[in-house]
Design a protein around this motif. Structure first.
Motif, PDB file in Angstrom:
ATOM      1  N   ALA A  67       0.832  -1.271   0.061  1.00  0.00           N
ATOM      2  CA  ALA A  67      -0.051   0.050  -0.137  1.00  0.00           C
ATOM      3  C   ALA A  67       0.856   1.485  -0.011  1.00  0.00           C
ATOM      4  O   ALA A  67       0.271   2.248  -0.551  1.00  0.00           O
ATOM      5  N   THR A  68       2.010   1.328   0.498  1.00  0.00           N
ATOM      6  CA  THR A  68       3.054   2.265   0.649  1.00  0.00           C
ATOM      7  C   THR A  68       4.039   2.315  -0.615  1.00  0.00           C
ATOM      8  O   THR A  68       4.522   1.130  -0.930  1.00  0.00           O
ATOM      9  N   ARG A  69       4.650   3.201  -0.805  1.00  0.00           N
ATOM     10  CA  ARG A  69       5.567   3.389  -1.810  1.00  0.00           C
ATOM     11  C   ARG A  69       5.606   2.716  -3.237  1.00  0.00           C
ATOM     12  O   ARG A  69       6.290   2.112  -3.449  1.00  0.00           O
ATOM     13  N   LYS A  70       4.420   2.784  -3.518  1.00  0.00           N
ATOM     14  CA  LYS A  70       3.887   2.058  -4.700  1.00  0.00           C
ATOM     15  C   LYS A  70       4.924   2.086  -5.786  1.00  0.00           C
ATOM     16  O   LYS A  70       5.252   1.213  -6.693  1.00  0.00           O
ATOM     17  N   GLU A  71       5.285   3.535  -6.089  1.00  0.00           N
ATOM     18  CA  GLU A  71       6.358   3.527  -7.547  1.00  0.00           C
ATOM     19  C   GLU A  71       7.723   2.618  -7.109  1.00  0.00           C
ATOM     20  O   GLU A  71       8.169   2.087  -7.992  1.00  0.00           O
ATOM     21  N   PHE A  72       8.128   2.740  -5.814  1.00  0.00           N
ATOM     22  CA  PHE A  72       9.406   1.957  -5.467  1.00  0.00           C
ATOM     23  C   PHE A  72       9.033   0.412  -5.638  1.00  0.00           C
ATOM     24  O   PHE A  72       9.828  -0.050  -6.298  1.00  0.00           O
ATOM     25  N   TRP A  73       8.099  -0.016  -5.344  1.00  0.00           N
ATOM     26  CA  TRP A  73       7.842  -1.332  -5.545  1.00  0.00           C
ATOM     27  C   TRP A  73       7.474  -1.753  -6.735  1.00  0.00           C
ATOM     28  O   TRP A  73       8.089  -2.858  -7.264  1.00  0.00           O
ATOM     29  N   GLU A  74       6.652  -0.997  -7.791  1.00  0.00           N
ATOM     30  CA  GLU A  74       6.484  -1.046  -9.018  1.00  0.00           C
ATOM     31  C   GLU A  74       7.774  -1.343  -9.664  1.00  0.00           C
ATOM     32  O   GLU A  74       7.984  -2.268 -10.693  1.00  0.00           O
ATOM     33  N   GLN A  75       8.907  -0.456  -9.554  1.00  0.00           N
ATOM     34  CA  GLN A  75      10.050  -0.664 -10.303  1.00  0.00           C
ATOM     35  C   GLN A  75      10.918  -1.735  -9.761  1.00  0.00           C
ATOM     36  O   GLN A  75      11.633  -2.331 -10.616  1.00  0.00           O
TER      37      GLN A  75
END
Length: 137
Positions: A67-75
Motif C-alpha cells: 500500500a505504501t511507496r507504490k512507485e518504488f515497489w513497482e520499479q
C-alpha cells in the motif's frame, strides 16, 4: 529488507530435499550462469528457479502490491520480472532447460500435493522437455 533471504528459503529447501531424495545431485546458485539458478543439474543440462510469489510478481493469492511507496515497489518488482525473463532467455539460448517452481505450489491455500509436485519436477529433470512451471492451483 536486509532480513529478507535471497537463497536457502523454506520453499527452496523443500525442493532441494525432495530432489536429493530422488537421487538427483545438483550445484547451488552457480554464479557463472545467467540469473544464478537456485539448482543446477549439469548432467541433465537443467536448472531450477524457486520463485517467491511476491518478489517475482506471480498472479496468485500470495502476491499483493504494498500500500505504501507504490512507485518504488513497482520499479523493484518490475526489474525482478525483467531480469527473470532475460536470464531464462539467455539460459535457453545456451542450451539449458529451465524449470520454475512458484512458492504458491508449496504453501498457502493453493498449494499442491508436495510429493506429486516434487515427483513431477524430478521426472522433468530426467527428461528432455525444454521447460516446466509448477504453480499452485
Amino acid at each position: 529488507m536486509a532480513a529478507i533471504k535471497g537463497s536457502h528459503t523454506k520453499p527452496e529447501l523443500t525442493v532441494r530435499r525432495a530432489l536429493h531424495a530422488e537421487g538427483l545431485r545438483y550445484r547451488l546458485h552457480v554464479k557463472d550462469l545467467p540469473g544464478k539458478p537456485d539448482l543446477v543439474f549439469p548432467k541433465h543440462r537443467a536448472v531450477v528457479f524457486v520463485h517467491g510469489c511476491f518478489w517475482h510478481q506471480h498472479s496468485c493469492h500470495l502476491f499483493k502490491w504494498p500500500a505504501t511507496r507504490k512507485e518504488f515497489w513497482e520499479q523493484k518488482i518490475g526489474r525482478n520480472v525483467a531480469n527473470d525473463l532475460r536470464a531464462i532467455e539467455k539460459l535457453q539460448s545456451l542450451g539449458w532447460r529451465v524449470a520454475i517452481v512458484w512458492e504458491c505450489a508449496l504453501k498457502g491455500k493453493t498449494r499442491l500435493n508436495e510429493a506429486n509436485a516434487m515427483q513431477t519436477l524430478a521426472s522433468w529433470v530426467k527428461s528432455t522437455e525444454e521447460s516446466l512451471v509448477i504453480e499452485g492451483i
